[in-house]
Each structure stands twice: as structure tokens, then as C-alpha cells.
Design a protein around this motif. Structure first.
Motif, PDB file in Angstrom:
ATOM      1  N   SER A 100       0.902  -1.332  -0.055  1.00  0.00           N
ATOM      2  CA  SER A 100       0.160   0.171  -0.169  1.00  0.00           C
ATOM      3  C   SER A 100       1.125   1.258  -0.249  1.00  0.00           C
ATOM      4  O   SER A 100       0.866   2.062  -0.636  1.00  0.00           O
ATOM      5  CB  SER A 100      -0.541   0.039   0.979  1.00  0.00           C
ATOM      6  N   LEU A 101       1.868   0.661   0.680  1.00  0.00           N
ATOM      7  CA  LEU A 101       2.797   2.287   1.237  1.00  0.00           C
ATOM      8  C   LEU A 101       3.246   2.778  -0.978  1.00  0.00           C
ATOM      9  O   LEU A 101       3.258   3.716  -0.814  1.00  0.00           O
ATOM     10  CB  LEU A 101       3.754   2.053   1.926  1.00  0.00           C
ATOM     11  N   ALA A 102       3.414   1.270  -1.070  1.00  0.00           N
ATOM     12  CA  ALA A 102       4.522   1.791  -2.745  1.00  0.00           C
ATOM     13  C   ALA A 102       3.624   2.878  -3.597  1.00  0.00           C
ATOM     14  O   ALA A 102       4.070   2.838  -4.468  1.00  0.00           O
ATOM     15  CB  ALA A 102       4.842   0.238  -3.195  1.00  0.00           C
ATOM     16  N   LYS A 103       2.017   2.915  -3.152  1.00  0.00           N
ATOM     17  CA  LYS A 103       1.717   3.665  -4.085  1.00  0.00           C
ATOM     18  C   LYS A 103       1.760   5.077  -3.441  1.00  0.00           C
ATOM     19  O   LYS A 103       1.586   5.732  -4.267  1.00  0.00           O
ATOM     20  CB  LYS A 103       0.365   3.038  -3.510  1.00  0.00           C
ATOM     21  N   GLN A 104       2.289   5.109  -2.394  1.00  0.00           N
ATOM     22  CA  GLN A 104       2.435   6.968  -2.891  1.00  0.00           C
ATOM     23  C   GLN A 104       2.990   7.603  -3.200  1.00  0.00           C
ATOM     24  O   GLN A 104       4.534   7.425  -2.901  1.00  0.00           O
ATOM     25  CB  GLN A 104       2.792   6.285  -0.884  1.00  0.00           C
ATOM     26  N   PRO A 105       2.881   8.810  -3.592  1.00  0.00           N
ATOM     27  CA  PRO A 105       3.853   9.875  -3.954  1.00  0.00           C
ATOM     28  C   PRO A 105       5.573   9.658  -3.607  1.00  0.00           C
ATOM     29  O   PRO A 105       6.866   9.797  -3.487  1.00  0.00           O
ATOM     30  CB  PRO A 105       3.393  10.950  -3.905  1.00  0.00           C
TER      31      PRO A 105
END
Length: 230
Positions: A100-105
Motif C-alpha cells: 500500500s505504501l508503494a503507491k504513495q508519491p
């Protein structure tokens, strides 16, 4: 030169679940990690450490506990739970799934220019590197020709290796540090040599039994030569 040995904690329940644990309490070793900790008793062997400095996180303490409780640890001279080696404070990212964090800018910045990163409500990457390296400097100041073990976390160890080898922090993502892996450097307070990296097979006691090279190495470490006087 001092021998700097960096041990990442064994496989944890956070690793198993794909969670960024950070400094959250209660993160123990997984079943796989518990076996890795037992295996470390023989992998480390009868090394007489001048000091052991350890992150106070539960998973680090559980990793070294079998060795500390064994007869192999009788030669240990100094043991410190060192806050400077604690896991990165990931702030509001702590406890969240990595996919999920990998989708954050912010994720792309972490991969490309980590020196610019401060985690939301958390720590700067540069601050983490500075405190971790300070632990190494303290150990070397206490015993410049000693053998020192540091038990810490993946990103922390990567940052330490990058600093000691004079790599830019922005390149530290090219380093891989697996759970229960051992990395070893020789360090004189200024320059460092990488001896073992991300190693899960070598028996440390045997690798430390040889004489330390005192001169500039040539041929990939095949031998030592004297520099000619000019």
C-alpha cells in the motif's frame, strides 16, 4: 583497524506479513526467524567481542538471545542496548502494508533520493544515518583495534555501510541486507574495507581467525605490498 560486524535481526512477524513495523512495540520473530536465531549460535561461534551494541527493539534482542545464553558469549567484554541503533522512525507509515505504501508519491523519492526524505510525523533518513554511524564511532573510539558487533535493522545497516564506504546516501537502495545476515568491515576511523556483505553462510569465528592485513592491498586482496618511498 577495528572489525565492524553488522547483524540484521532475524525474520520477524512484520517481515512475514509485509508490514513496515518501524518502532512499533511487540514485533517478535517469526517461526523462521526463531530458527535463524538458533542457527546464529554456531554461525557466530566463540567470537570474543570487545563490545556488542544492540537496538532495543524486541526482534533484535530475540535474534541474539540464543547466542548470549550460550557458552560462546563468555568472552564478551561490553554489552549495550543502544538507542542510536533503533529502527527508523517511519512515523505515520508505521504498521502499514508495504504494498500500500508503494503507491504513495513519497515512495519514489525514498527509492531515488532518500537523503531528501522525512517520513510523515517521523524521522529524516539523514538523521537516522548520523545517529547509527555515531554508534560505530563510539565503539572505535573505545577500542580502535577491537571487534565490535552491532545488531540493528535493514535500512539502518544499509545507511551505516553507505557512510563507512563513503557512498552517497542516495545510493543506499542498491544495497540489500537480508534478515539474519552478517556484514563485516574493517575500519580505522576514516576509511573502511568491506570483508563480508549480506552473508548468511559464513561462520564468523573462522573468518576472524586470520591476521588482519596492515598494508594497502593489491590484486583484490591477494596480498600486501609495501609502498615505495619517494
Amino acid at each position: 583497524m577495528a572489525r565492524i560486524i553488522l547483524l540484521r535481526h532475524a525474520h520477524s512477524i512484520a517481515n512475514e506479513s509485509g508490514i513496515l513495523a518501524g518502532q512499533l512495540p511487540g514485533i517478535s520473530l517469526s517461526k523462521k526467524g526463531s530458527q535463524q536465531a538458533i542457527d546464529l549460535v554456531d554461525r557466530i561461534g566463540k567470537v570474543s567481542f570487545d563490545s556488542i551494541r544492540m537496538s532495543p527493539m524486541q526482534r533484535c534482542q530475540e535474534t541474539l538471545a540464543p547466542w548470549l545464553e550460550s557458552a560462546h558469549s563468555n568472552g564478551l567484554k561490553r554489552f549495550i542496548l543502544d538507542e542510536k541503533l533503533i529502527e527508523m522512525n517511519y512515523g505515520s507509515w508505521s504498521g502499514k502494508k508495504l504494498n500500500s505504501l508503494a503507491k504513495q508519491p513519497l515512495w519514489k523519492i525514498i527509492q531515488k533520493t532518500p537523503s531528501k526524505v522525512q517520513f510523515p510525523q517521523g524521522e529524516r533518513m539523514t538523521a537516522m544515518q548520523k545517529r547509527a554511524v555515531a554508534s560505530v564511532e563510539e565503539a572505535v573510539l573505545e577500542r580502535s583495534k577491537g571487534t565490535h558487533l552491532f545488531v540493528s535493522h535493514g535500512d539502518v545497516i544499509k545507511a551505516m555501510v553507505a557512510s563507512l564506504l563513503k557512498m552517497k546516501l542516495d545510493n543506499f537502495q542498491s544495497l540489500v541486507i537480508d534478515p539474519a545476515s552478517i556484514t563485516m568491515l574493517e575500519y580505522d576511523g576514516d576509511s573502511a574495507r568491506l570483508i563480508l556483505f549480506n552473508d548468511n553462510l559464513t561462520h564468523l569465528e573462522g573468518s576472524l581467525s586470520g591476521a588482519r592485513p596492515k598494508k594497502m592491498l593489491l590484486g583484490g586482496g591477494a596480498g600486501a605490498v609495501r609502498r615505495k618511498k619517494k
